[in-house]
Design a protein around this motif. Structure first.
Motif, mmCIF file in Angstrom:
data_model
loop_
_atom_site.group_PDB
_atom_site.id
_atom_site.type_symbol
_atom_site.label_atom_id
_atom_site.label_comp_id
_atom_site.label_asym_id
_atom_site.label_seq_id
_atom_site.Cartn_x
_atom_site.Cartn_y
_atom_site.Cartn_z
ATOM 1 N N UNK A 107 0.852 -1.200 0.000
ATOM 2 C CA UNK A 107 0.000 0.000 0.000
ATOM 3 C C UNK A 107 0.887 1.248 0.000
ATOM 4 N N UNK A 108 1.889 1.247 0.877
ATOM 5 C CA UNK A 108 2.812 2.387 0.937
ATOM 6 C C UNK A 108 3.521 2.553 -0.405
ATOM 7 N N UNK A 109 4.021 1.447 -0.955
ATOM 8 C CA UNK A 109 4.761 1.506 -2.224
ATOM 9 C C UNK A 109 3.874 2.048 -3.353
ATOM 10 N N UNK A 161 2.346 10.268 5.274
ATOM 11 C CA UNK A 161 2.210 10.391 6.739
ATOM 12 C C UNK A 161 1.292 11.570 7.065
ATOM 13 N N UNK A 162 1.490 12.682 6.382
ATOM 14 C CA UNK A 162 0.646 13.851 6.600
ATOM 15 C C UNK A 162 -0.820 13.544 6.287
ATOM 16 N N UNK A 247 4.963 2.653 6.893
ATOM 17 C CA UNK A 247 4.537 1.243 6.937
ATOM 18 C C UNK A 247 3.939 0.927 8.304
ATOM 19 N N UNK A 248 4.562 1.464 9.345
ATOM 20 C CA UNK A 248 4.035 1.249 10.701
ATOM 21 C C UNK A 248 2.608 1.800 10.820
#
Lengths: 258, 336
Positions: A107-109, A161-162, A247-248
């Protein structure tokens, strides 16, 4: 999921946003090109001769790498922050991914890759625009490419992250306006840190975006305020820290799940 | 590490025209859904679930009933990974959602209560994209999506932006999206809310076909008739606790009495009621009488009494919404 399924899932996330980015190209690509052209016009044709040169480099050529980075930083960050915030705030379609077996790192990638594609494309467009106003040459193309991509990755991660943390539209405008913009402008887009008074020079060295811009500029000009290796290390560190944090957040669902 | 998925229907499997699909949900295997002592305390301090346990056999059509705020959507949110639980365990076809989240999620298709697709996307893209998140390549997902949309009556709209769909069509689109990876367990959170009667009946038929072909279905609904018509098992949740669970028949048995509606000659209802003191008769209108037939009494006994008094019974029928009576009774007890 097996590797083939992971590849499909990653491609799906990336494709969905690429379709959006290309569909609304006047909003995603044009503004940076217009803004950069204005900067090149002002600092080249209008003020360039008055400001002078940095060594034997005309001022307008000196600011080209910084202005490319300005566009890359803002576009990469804003793209991912906006997409993530919209997906979780409006209609909650982020749930489409969260209920699926797609692993958090994919998802992050996927989200970050769309930010990188937009950031890099905008960077290339600004570079092409600069050719109308300045003589631009590369000292080391590999350095330029590595800094371009890694910067876009780092800022896309920051945008992710934001976007995850933001609880309102203010949440995705405050960071770019009051944090990112000052860091970029005071990170040496328009000047070399050597021209600053000692206090401001010292302060600039704690600004991570200074290293990004300085390392990128080294790829063009072959000269830099600090070692390009130090800039590279700072950039890698940013990517590692923000990547692990993003990712966390997806894995634990902080800010996304109830 | 998540264990490899045992059921690989997401990427393959057959899909016959005019029907849904075959399933390998073997009766007698692991429960479709096993929830044990599920607890949820939200950050606000609200205790939404106070130890919910329920088990759903494979191939079952199961209804989770409860008033607003009872905890139905929280249960579904936890099962599907949208809400974090505070305690307890959940497994889907034997795959624990904590230990094997990928495998568990692959089993589930979810139709949430609120519309949650991108309204600017085309109908077919929404369904195909969802397949992508499950690792289904577009060349497989696209024809599969067309097939599902055909079955749900949305094929003509497949290239329209989803914002142009009617409310009922949007609901059906969410079902289509949930089915693209051929889940073994379909979870629907109030799927027929805001859907007109005709469309609701059509949706019921579609869901019946799915269960007939082996898909397990968990449904929450406010329409108790829906649960009574469709489901084999029912659990009633109130204030975060299961207050009754079992087959629909078991739950209805808690009524201890059946209500029957008698159609009489115009103006005869009042006199008929006075003739049947043992039946707790209620006059609905001058020609309609509602009789509560408790154990020890029979409908025949009442009809004979009325015929003897010269009051003809034109029609006798069971009162609809029997489950509603149990529901109201049990949730009212919870309020005390």
């Amino acid at each position: 999921m097996n590797p083939a399924e992971i590849a499909v899932s990653y491609y799906t996330i990336l494709r969905k946003d690429m379709v959006r980015i290309l569909r609304i190209w006047p909003q995603t690509f044009l503004p940076s090109v217009v803004t950069s052209a204005l900067y090149f016009l002002i600092f080249g044709a209008f003020l360039g001769s008055r400001i002078g040169a940095f060594g034997d480099i005309p001022y307008v050529s000196f600011v080209v790498p910084g202005l490319i980075m300005l566009a890359v930083v803002t576009n990469s960050f804003a793209n991912v922050a906006t997409v993530m915030f919209s997906a979780k705030f409006f209609s909650r379609n982020i749930d489409e991914i969260l209920v699926s077996p797609t692993p958090p790192w994919v998802i992050v990638a996927g989200f970050v890759s769309s930010g990188v594609v937009r950031g890099v494309l905008v960077g290339i467009l600004v570079y092409l625009t600069s050719l109308f106003f300045a003589a631009v040459s590369f000292h080391n193309v590999l350095v330029v490419i590595v800094f371009l991509i890694l910067t876009s990755v780092a800022l896309s991660l920051g945008g992710l992250v934001n976007g995850i943390y933001a609880k309102s539209f203010d949440g995705i405008s405050i960071i770019p306006t009051f944090v990112l913009a000052p860091l970029v402008y005071l990170g040496g887009v328009f000047y070399s840190v050597e021209v600053l008074p000692e206090f401001w020079r010292g302060l600039t060295h704690v600004n991570p975006l200074f290293y990004i811009i300085d390392g990128f500029r080294y790829g063009f000009l072959g000269s830099s305020d600090v070692s390009p290796w130090l800039s590279f290390a700072v950039l890698l560190g940013l990517v590692a820290v923000l990547g692990a944090f993003a990712i966390h957040l997806i894995r634990t669902g902080l800010g996304l799940r109830q | 590490m998540d264990k490899p998925a045992q059921d690989n229907r997401a990427a393959g499997g057959s899909f016959s025209a005019g029907a849904a699909w075959t399933t390998d949900a073997a009766p007698g295997g692991a429960p479709a859904l096993a929830v044990r002592d599920l607890r949820k305390v939200y950050a606000t301090g609200t205790e939404a679930l106070k130890g919910v346990s329920l088990e759903m056999p494979p191939g079952d059509f199961f209804a989770l009933l409860g008033p607003n705020g009872a905890g139905k959507t929280t249960v579904i949110g936890i099962v599907t990974g949208i809400v974090d639980k505070s305690g307890g365990s959940v497994s889907v076809f034997g795959d624990d959602i904590d230990r094997h989240p990928q495998a568990a999620r692959r089993h589930i298709g979810v139709v949430p209560q609120e519309l949650n697709f991108n309204i600017f996307e085309k109908v077919i893209d929404i369904v195909v994209t969802q397949g992508g998140y499950y690792g289904i390549p577009r060349k497989i997902a696209y024809p599969r999506a067309e097939e599902i949309l055909e079955q749900l009556g949305l094929h003509d709209k497949r290239n329209d932006k989803s914002m142009t769909l009617s409310g009922g069509m949007k609901r059906r689109l969410m079902i289509a999206r949930a089915l693209i990876h051929r889940p073994r367990l379909l979870i629907l959170d109030e799927p027929t809310a805001g859907v007109d009667v005709e469309l609701r009946r059509g949706m019921w038929d579609f869901l019946r076909r799915l269960t007939a072909q082996g898909t397990s279905i968990l449904l929450t609904t406010h329409y108790l008739e829906e649960a009574e018509q469709l489901c084999r098992h029912v659990a009633i949740i109130n204030r975060g606790q299961i207050v009754a669970a079992g087959t629909v028949r078991d739950i209805l048995a808690q009524l201890h009495a059946e209500t029957v509606v008698l159609d009489l000659a115009p103006g005869a209802a009042e006199r008929a009621a006075s003739l049947l003191p043992a039946f707790r008769a209620a006059v609905a209108d001058p020609s309609t009488l509602e009789l509560e037939i408790a154990s020890g009494h029979s409908l025949g006994e009442a009809i004979v009494a009325l015929e003897t008094a010269g009051i003809g019974v034109r029609m006798a029928r069971g009162k609809a919404g029997r489950l509603e009576e149990v529901f109201m009774k049990l949730t009212a007890e919870g309020e005390k």
